[in-house]
Design an enzyme around this catalytic site. Structure first.
Site, short mmCIF file in Angstrom:
data_model
loop_
_atom_site.label_atom_id
_atom_site.label_comp_id
_atom_site.label_asym_id
_atom_site.label_seq_id
_atom_site.Cartn_x
_atom_site.Cartn_y
_atom_site.Cartn_z
CG ASP A 76 -0.18 -2.10 6.12
OD1 ASP A 76 -1.19 -2.28 6.84
OD2 ASP A 76 -0.21 -1.37 5.11
CD GLN A 130 -7.46 -4.06 3.89
OE1 GLN A 130 -8.48 -4.74 4.08
NE2 GLN A 130 -7.52 -2.76 3.62
CB CYS A 145 -3.54 3.29 -1.79
SG CYS A 145 -4.52 4.77 -1.46
CG HIS A 162 -1.96 0.98 1.29
ND1 HIS A 162 -1.75 2.31 1.61
CD2 HIS A 162 -3.30 0.87 1.07
CE1 HIS A 162 -2.89 2.96 1.60
NE2 HIS A 162 -3.85 2.12 1.27
CE LYS A 192 -7.72 0.39 5.96
NZ LYS A 192 -8.59 0.68 4.82
#
Length: 415
Positions: free
Chosen positions: A207, A210, A373, A130, A233
């Site tokens: 990261d 998600q 992104c 991302h 999220k």
């Protein structure tokens, strides 16, 4: 038909906790399939934040009065709860609150990277990063003279781990990898990447934006040095993110934002910093949002992350199978299975992704269109944009059917 067991998510009961899902647009029921961008927020989270504003609203760490003390306890407890949620045994000393995953990336890149990186050093990322990761480390590398190198993505949408072994070497100082790709849906082998990083005396930043909302995450089992995710999220509020860091690393790092609330002593000549995590949280922090993300963690644990993962896998498998019935559909990323998350990015021959999203909007079906992104990844895929449908615990097969009906209408319109 789906297999119904005691472990299955009770979707109908869950949907009752999301009044926004009852909205209609021009007589069409809302179908919300943009969860990789932002999930909806259930009543227990909204109520927790409302209760804070009604009963406890005050600034933290600044007052002796009752409201300030109550707000401070709630804010501190939220750090401990979110640390527990991702398996960080160090509690609040390993959990920093930020605005979002992007700010968490920037915090480490500036507070660690600006001091530690220099000419000849390397930051290894993946081609599916991302922009929050890619752009941040790219720009820090430019400022420090370091180089960025990228692990290839193979034709199936998985990381080329042989290439990873080639790239991660003695000059590597940081590996930054997305746990789950927001475009491909790929669940990356972050533990293997951590092993490679540590074998070469480097660190790893994961990261997890998600991943944390959709599956159990244990940062200590992964052996991540840093791990970041966002409230919005994971059925929580916007405006708050979480950065896990190993305590000794956070202790060694200097803050990169300054102001009130993060200092121990100030003179006209110099300042010293408060303990972790407060030294990284200057100014008035996101107190209500902390209460909200605490409630979101409780909410998701109450349902069960394993159940959520199973439900999403069922939906993405159904969507994938139905989409691949047509020869004009190109889907990106691996087939459904243990290394794919609950989203599907795709293109329809002759229909631009933005046109498809517009037609879907006419049917009150919310999907995402663009590069998500991940512009460099889309360049590697050879497309300017893709459409993305992403699922969460409140979505149903009937909503996947609504997506497919909208695609059929787009085919007819552009035939």
């Amino acid at each position: 038909m789906s297999r119904q067991t005691a472990e299955t998510v009770d979707v109908e009961a869950i949907r009752e906790e999301y009044p926004i899902l009852e909205r209609e647009f021009d007589g069409e029921d809302l179908v919300y399939l943009d969860n990789a961008a932002t999930t909806q927020t259930p009543e227990p989270v909204v109520s927790a934040m409302s209760d804070y504003y009604r009963e406890q609203n005050a600034n933290v760490h600044r007052g002796i009065h009752h409201l300030s003390q109550e707000a401070s306890v709630a804010y501190e407890d939220a750090h401990d709860r979110l640390a527990e949620f991702v398996g960080a045994s160090g509690g609040r000393e390993e959990m920093v609150f930020t605005k979002n995953t992007t700010e968490s990336e920037n915090l480490v890149a500036y507070a660690w990277g600006m001091r530690e990186l220099g000419p000849g050093d390397e930051v290894v990322l993946t081609e599916m990063e991302h922009h929050a990761s890619l752009v941040t480390w790219q720009q820090i590398a430019k400022r420090t003279g370091a180089d960025c190198r990228y692990i290839r993505v193979d034709d199936d949408g998985r990381l080329d781990m042989d290439h990873a072994e080639e790239l991660i070497g003695e000059d590597t100082e940081m590996v930054s990898a997305v746990h789950v790709s927001n475009t491909l849906g790929t669940i990356n082998p972050v533990s293997e990447l951590a092993d490679l990083a540590h074998a070469n005396d480097s660190y790893i930043f994961v990261d997890g934006a998600q991943a944390v909302p959709n599956q159990p995450v244990d940062v200590e089992a992964i052996d991540a040095d840093f791990y970041a995710f966002s409230g919005h999220k994971m059925a929580g509020p916007t405006g708050i993110g979480c950065l896990y860091g190993k305590s000794h690393l956070l202790e060694e790092m200097e803050p990169y934002l300054y102001g009130g609330g993060m200092i121990r002593k100030v003179t006209f000549e110099d300042s010293t910093w408060d303990e972790v995590p407060w030294k990284f949280e200057p100014g008035t922090p996101p107190i209500a949002e902390a209460v909200g993300i605490h409630a979101a963690a409780d909410y998701l644990d109450g349902i069960g992350l394993e159940r959520i993962r199973e439900h999403e896998n069922e939906l993405v498998t159904y969507a994938y199978d139905r989409l691949t019935e047509h020869d004009d559909v190109e889907i990106y990323g691996p087939e459904p299975g243990p290394d794919r998350g609950g989203l599907v990015s795709f293109n329809i021959d002759g229909v631009h992704a933005h046109d498809l999203a517009s037609i879907m909007n006419d049917h009150a079906v919310a999907i995402r269109a663009g590069d998500h992104c991940t512009q460099p990844l889309h360049d590697e895929l050879g497309v300017a944009a893709s459409a993305r449908a992403s699922f969460y615990l409140y979505n149903t097969r009937e909503e996947v059917d609504a997506l497919l009906e909208g695609i059929d209408d787009a085919r007819e319109l552009f035939a």
